[in-house]
Design a protein around this motif. Sequence first.
Motif, PDB file in Angstrom:
ATOM      1  N   HIS A 131      43.314 -31.027 -32.779  1.00 28.09           N
ATOM      2  CA  HIS A 131      42.519 -30.123 -32.017  1.00 28.09           C
ATOM      3  C   HIS A 131      40.863 -30.425 -32.130  1.00 28.09           C
ATOM      4  CE1 HIS A 131      45.668 -27.282 -31.057  1.00 28.09           C
ATOM      5  NE2 HIS A 131      45.906 -27.114 -32.286  1.00 28.09           N
ATOM      6  N   ASP A 132      40.538 -31.566 -32.931  1.00 28.54           N
ATOM      7  CA  ASP A 132      39.166 -31.792 -32.876  1.00 28.54           C
ATOM      8  C   ASP A 132      38.693 -32.840 -31.676  1.00 28.54           C
ATOM      9  OD1 ASP A 132      36.668 -33.024 -33.673  1.00 28.54           O
ATOM     10  OD2 ASP A 132      37.093 -32.669 -35.995  1.00 28.54           O
ATOM     11  N   LEU A 133      38.099 -32.402 -31.013  1.00 33.17           N
ATOM     12  CA  LEU A 133      37.901 -32.961 -29.734  1.00 33.17           C
ATOM     13  C   LEU A 133      37.014 -34.412 -30.140  1.00 33.17           C
ATOM     14  CD1 LEU A 133      38.295 -33.392 -26.808  1.00 33.17           C
ATOM     15  CD2 LEU A 133      36.250 -31.753 -26.505  1.00 33.17           C
ATOM     16  N   GLU A 134      36.194 -34.031 -31.110  1.00 30.40           N
ATOM     17  CA  GLU A 134      35.236 -35.296 -31.505  1.00 30.40           C
ATOM     18  C   GLU A 134      35.921 -36.427 -32.099  1.00 30.40           C
ATOM     19  OE1 GLU A 134      31.171 -36.500 -34.155  1.00 30.40           O
ATOM     20  OE2 GLU A 134      32.118 -34.494 -34.028  1.00 30.40           O
ATOM     21  N   GLU A 135      36.998 -35.931 -32.797  1.00 29.74           N
ATOM     22  CA  GLU A 135      37.948 -36.968 -33.917  1.00 29.74           C
ATOM     23  C   GLU A 135      38.897 -37.637 -32.563  1.00 29.74           C
ATOM     24  OE1 GLU A 135      40.402 -36.530 -37.705  1.00 29.74           O
ATOM     25  OE2 GLU A 135      41.066 -35.068 -36.187  1.00 29.74           O
ATOM     26  N   ILE A 136      39.516 -36.835 -31.728  1.00 29.80           N
ATOM     27  CA  ILE A 136      40.546 -37.317 -31.114  1.00 29.80           C
ATOM     28  C   ILE A 136      39.851 -38.449 -29.953  1.00 29.80           C
ATOM     29  CG2 ILE A 136      40.555 -35.639 -29.419  1.00 29.80           C
ATOM     30  CD1 ILE A 136      43.680 -35.895 -29.795  1.00 29.80           C
ATOM     31  N   THR A 137      38.656 -38.033 -29.690  1.00 29.79           N
ATOM     32  CA  THR A 137      38.202 -38.866 -28.699  1.00 29.79           C
ATOM     33  C   THR A 137      37.485 -40.292 -29.445  1.00 29.79           C
ATOM     34  OG1 THR A 137      35.930 -37.908 -28.762  1.00 29.79           O
ATOM     35  CG2 THR A 137      37.403 -37.214 -26.925  1.00 29.79           C
ATOM     36  N   VAL A 168      44.378 -24.771 -35.541  1.00 32.61           N
ATOM     37  CA  VAL A 168      44.257 -24.067 -34.047  1.00 32.61           C
ATOM     38  C   VAL A 168      43.214 -24.458 -33.006  1.00 32.61           C
ATOM     39  CG1 VAL A 168      44.633 -22.022 -35.568  1.00 32.61           C
ATOM     40  CG2 VAL A 168      42.406 -22.434 -34.970  1.00 32.61           C
ATOM     41  N   ASP A 169      43.659 -24.240 -32.018  1.00 30.29           N
ATOM     42  CA  ASP A 169      42.813 -24.940 -31.033  1.00 30.29           C
ATOM     43  C   ASP A 169      41.392 -24.162 -30.392  1.00 30.29           C
ATOM     44  OD1 ASP A 169      42.762 -22.839 -28.763  1.00 30.29           O
ATOM     45  OD2 ASP A 169      45.124 -23.104 -28.880  1.00 30.29           O
ATOM     46  N   ILE A 170      40.503 -24.769 -29.955  1.00 29.21           N
ATOM     47  CA  ILE A 170      39.352 -24.212 -29.573  1.00 29.21           C
ATOM     48  C   ILE A 170      39.236 -22.928 -29.291  1.00 29.21           C
ATOM     49  CG2 ILE A 170      39.085 -25.322 -27.229  1.00 29.21           C
ATOM     50  CD1 ILE A 170      36.091 -25.975 -28.044  1.00 29.21           C
ATOM     51  N   GLY A 171      40.173 -22.327 -28.310  1.00 28.72           N
ATOM     52  CA  GLY A 171      40.253 -21.133 -27.694  1.00 28.72           C
ATOM     53  C   GLY A 171      40.590 -20.164 -28.784  1.00 28.72           C
ATOM     54  N   VAL A 172      41.509 -20.468 -29.448  1.00 30.13           N
ATOM     55  CA  VAL A 172      41.797 -19.604 -30.520  1.00 30.13           C
ATOM     56  C   VAL A 172      40.825 -19.495 -31.708  1.00 30.13           C
ATOM     57  CG1 VAL A 172      43.654 -19.201 -32.362  1.00 30.13           C
ATOM     58  CG2 VAL A 172      44.184 -19.749 -30.236  1.00 30.13           C
ATOM     59  N   LYS A 173      40.147 -20.543 -31.974  1.00 28.51           N
ATOM     60  CA  LYS A 173      39.033 -20.611 -32.698  1.00 28.51           C
ATOM     61  C   LYS A 173      37.883 -19.530 -32.439  1.00 28.51           C
ATOM     62  CE  LYS A 173      38.727 -24.959 -35.223  1.00 28.51           C
ATOM     63  NZ  LYS A 173      37.639 -26.061 -35.486  1.00 28.51           N
ATOM     64  N   GLN A 174      37.826 -19.637 -31.138  1.00 26.50           N
ATOM     65  CA  GLN A 174      36.792 -18.740 -30.703  1.00 26.50           C
ATOM     66  C   GLN A 174      37.056 -17.211 -30.793  1.00 26.50           C
ATOM     67  OE1 GLN A 174      36.167 -18.498 -26.315  1.00 26.50           O
ATOM     68  NE2 GLN A 174      34.125 -18.443 -26.557  1.00 26.50           N
ATOM     69  N   ALA A 175      38.401 -17.014 -30.523  1.00 28.01           N
ATOM     70  CA  ALA A 175      38.778 -15.640 -30.652  1.00 28.01           C
ATOM     71  C   ALA A 175      38.919 -15.286 -32.011  1.00 28.01           C
ATOM     72  CB  ALA A 175      40.277 -15.517 -30.164  1.00 28.01           C
ATOM     73  N   MET A 176      39.178 -15.989 -32.926  1.00 30.67           N
ATOM     74  CA  MET A 176      39.100 -15.833 -34.464  1.00 30.67           C
ATOM     75  C   MET A 176      37.711 -15.631 -34.967  1.00 30.67           C
ATOM     76  SD  MET A 176      42.083 -18.192 -36.167  1.00 30.67           S
ATOM     77  CE  MET A 176      43.631 -17.697 -35.803  1.00 30.67           C
TER      78      MET A 176
END
Length: 502
Positions: A205-211, A435-443
């Motif tokens: 879920h880590d966009l910086e890592e995966i790219t 957890v994904d970026i959308g769920v992170k924001q919600a949490m």
Amino acid sequence: MIMSEPILEMKNISKRFGSVVALDDVSLTVYPGEIRGLIGENGSGKSTISSIAAGMQKANEGQMIFKNKEWNPESMIDALTGGIGMVVQESGTIAGITVAENIFLAELKLFKNKFGIVDKKKLYEEANKVLQEIGIENVKASDLMGSLDFQERKLVEIAKVMMKKPDILVIDETSTALSHDGRTLMYGLIKRLKSENKSVIFISHDLEEITTVCDTLTVLRDGKLIRTFEKEEFDDDLIRTSMIGRELQGDYYRTDFEATSQEEVALEGKNINYGDKLKNVNISLHKGEIVGIGGLSTCGMHYLGEALFGALELDGGQVITESGKEIKSCHNAVSQKIGYVSKDRDTKSLCLEASIKDNIAIAGMNIFKNNAGMITEKNEKDYVQKQVNDLSIKCSDMNQQVSQLSGGNKQKVVFGKWIGCDSEILILDCPTRGVDIGVKQAMYQLMIKLKKQGKAILMISEELPELLGMSDRVLIMKDGEITQEFNRSKDLSEADVIGYMI
């Protein structure tokens, strides 16, 4: 990338769990020497499609071709023997036996003497070679799995898979369990596999890592393949929009930069000692305050979370609530409205074989029992359904087994368990792991809401942006001690903090 013959073709794969469609006609092609990233929101189908390739489960429809042959592994062991190995998101090892027995599980017959007795010396020697081969130095073959922390268990799992020299290595959210050193080791293995013209399917879920790590990136959403990006097409905003089908709205972290709390101390730890893990730790947590604790994975912060919840038998010190009640057990903690979200959620926060309903309801029976002290089915269902709705838990219904949920939805179940029973103190150990970026924001927005309600929150995290973005105070731990404290400030940076961790 120069494309050769595909090493793996997954054609028109569909998978259903009851009425939930986990994969809907998804096709995926992986080439030799390719590091393929899979990204998407929780429940998008990333783990499902990779686990089908790795023999963990069967598809309902579709076809797989691996190394130009039909591919239908009967199990993960069958798949690993054939050339596809997977490091799962949660625990993939067995407690109660040694590291060596985990590594050579189902192969112990190789080490039996003529009397049918396992030669432990030979077993340990070979297992230590496996560990050393990938650079694991602080774990020994004779160690019991139960004595290892979450990261060490995950490294053993990696060693077990790498021992078979797979043609495709699937890594499912593994980096979230690893410290900086563990991640460095994992990235080195990925580079080595690529240099050997082997392939990696990397889920994160880590966009910086995966790219950074991947050559190509496939986005899944709601069980459908949305788009595959080549390296030159990587664009963070485009990838995010593809993941969630919209642009993120609203704030991510807190927008204020003032440390605020109420005067009342909700929970206090005094001179806490636990072996060499915690050394005379003193900590206070106020109502309406978010206290962040950071450090390297081995600094003792995860043990501190357990100690404050009464889950450890301390060598010295005490944990006391506002009312003066001493917390000596988890039962004490729950009775004092303390909730605990463990980093190791599958073994310490959830009962995987139980339903969503049972996992959430177990902490709230005093809330939804009727005036006669009886628990009615209607009250229980209403109580659980509120948490399912409020937290947007993606499931077929509340009776679905938790083991069938994605990592992010499992985490929502844990949150629902403690928020539903109106916990006044929340101890959150790596609350957004996996957890994904959308769920992170919600949490994060939920934590802000709880803070405004006067709840006391202790957040243990290995992610510095999260600590700085959410905390009123940040405490840094090193070698079992709190070494530094920072107050919330607009000027506080990661560079200010890192020096005290290392």
